[in-house]
Write a protein that holds these residues in place. Structure first.
Motif, PDB file in Angstrom:
ATOM      1  N   CYS A  34       0.837  -1.151  -0.107  1.00  0.00           N
ATOM      2  CA  CYS A  34       0.109   0.160  -0.105  1.00  0.00           C
ATOM      3  C   CYS A  34       0.763   1.232  -0.142  1.00  0.00           C
ATOM      4  O   CYS A  34       1.726   1.434   0.766  1.00  0.00           O
ATOM      5  N   ASN A  36      -0.867   4.224  -0.457  1.00  0.00           N
ATOM      6  CA  ASN A  36      -1.733   5.460  -0.491  1.00  0.00           C
ATOM      7  C   ASN A  36      -1.500   6.388   0.549  1.00  0.00           C
ATOM      8  O   ASN A  36      -0.745   6.341   1.664  1.00  0.00           O
ATOM      9  N   ARG A  69      -2.657  10.085   2.499  1.00  0.00           N
ATOM     10  CA  ARG A  69      -3.787  10.971   2.771  1.00  0.00           C
ATOM     11  C   ARG A  69      -3.290  12.201   3.171  1.00  0.00           C
ATOM     12  O   ARG A  69      -1.761  12.332   3.586  1.00  0.00           O
ATOM     13  N   GLN A  77      -7.472   8.987   9.709  1.00  0.00           N
ATOM     14  CA  GLN A  77      -7.188   7.416   9.438  1.00  0.00           C
ATOM     15  C   GLN A  77      -5.731   7.369   9.211  1.00  0.00           C
ATOM     16  O   GLN A  77      -5.174   6.243   9.225  1.00  0.00           O
ATOM     17  N   SER A  98      -2.097   7.192   6.850  1.00  0.00           N
ATOM     18  CA  SER A  98      -2.058   6.547   5.455  1.00  0.00           C
ATOM     19  C   SER A  98      -0.506   5.709   5.576  1.00  0.00           C
ATOM     20  O   SER A  98       0.281   6.114   6.468  1.00  0.00           O
ATOM     21  N   CYS A  99      -0.456   4.639   4.912  1.00  0.00           N
ATOM     22  CA  CYS A  99       0.710   4.141   4.918  1.00  0.00           C
ATOM     23  C   CYS A  99       2.014   4.886   4.195  1.00  0.00           C
ATOM     24  O   CYS A  99       2.965   4.674   4.828  1.00  0.00           O
ATOM     25  N   CYS A 155      -5.313   2.026  -1.043  1.00  0.00           N
ATOM     26  CA  CYS A 155      -5.567   1.348   0.312  1.00  0.00           C
ATOM     27  C   CYS A 155      -6.100  -0.060   0.402  1.00  0.00           C
ATOM     28  O   CYS A 155      -6.729  -0.437  -0.414  1.00  0.00           O
ATOM     29  N   CYS A 173      -5.448   0.674   7.771  1.00  0.00           N
ATOM     30  CA  CYS A 173      -4.640   1.863   7.643  1.00  0.00           C
ATOM     31  C   CYS A 173      -3.769   1.853   9.086  1.00  0.00           C
ATOM     32  O   CYS A 173      -2.761   2.347   9.259  1.00  0.00           O
ATOM     33  N   GLY A 196      -0.824   0.236   9.353  1.00  0.00           N
ATOM     34  CA  GLY A 196       0.454   0.253   8.127  1.00  0.00           C
ATOM     35  C   GLY A 196       1.667   0.583   8.590  1.00  0.00           C
ATOM     36  O   GLY A 196       1.850   1.053   9.790  1.00  0.00           O
ATOM     37  N   THR A 205       1.124  -1.470   5.210  1.00  0.00           N
ATOM     38  CA  THR A 205       0.645  -2.794   4.929  1.00  0.00           C
ATOM     39  C   THR A 205       1.028  -3.466   3.638  1.00  0.00           C
ATOM     40  O   THR A 205       1.288  -2.837   2.588  1.00  0.00           O
TER      41      THR A 205
END
Lengths: 110, 110
Positions: free
Chosen positions: A9, A11, A13, A19, A21-22, A55, A59, A62, A64
């Motif tokens: 991942c 992703n 954000r 959340q 993000s990775c 994603c 999350c 991560g 992940t």
């Protein structure tokens, strides 16, 4: 070596997103580390694919990664873990237990 | 239904790029179609993950999809094919042969 497919991942954000993000936690560097190892190792190169993804779901755990066909899910993966995952799991067939967050399906799926 | 993980290449390259790209050939609409079906179908929602990815490799055969754990690779997937893949393969366990481009490893990998 049997063919294995590593999905990472990447992703991203915005900063402060609840959340997280990775990518914010370093997954793009983890992806780069896999790609560098892959490209310098003929055995690995011929038997492994590494693909960046959007994603993957967990999350909070991560960065992940999921490895198929066996469906081993890794969490909190750092650049320093990449060589161990390659040697123990991709080449040795034995998942790195201390990083495994689920097997067969995503963490949290019943 | 056993857990299945559907990966869909949504990679976009600039117009005119010699390799083309899955996004240019409609893969983002294919991804959206999968997500819409997934969200309206409780059985599917509980047993299936759908993840967008970067380049999966066989660009010329795109839009490319791979379904794990079985490692069935699909090429030239169109929005009109999504319902058939869901019903025949994800629910029925039988890959849609007319769209399969490889099994177990990426097309072209020895």
């Amino acid at each position: 070596m049997e063919f294995k497919h590593v999905f990472i991942c990447v992703n991203q954000r915005p900063p402060g997103h609840p959340q997280g993000s990775c990518a914010e936690k370093g997954s793009r560097e983890v992806y780069q580390a896999f790609m560098e190892k892959l490209q310098m190792d003929p055995e690995l190169f011929m038997t492994t694919a590494v693909t960046p993804t959007g994603c993957l779901g967990p999350c909070m755990m991560g960065p992940t990664i999921v490895v198929y066909p066996e469906g081993v899910w890794y969490g909190n993966v750092k650049v320093e873990d990449v060589e161990e995952i390659i040697n123990e799991h991709l080449k040795g067939g034995k998942p790195v237990d201390r990083l495994v967050i689920s097997k067969g399906k995503p963490p949290g799926m019943l």
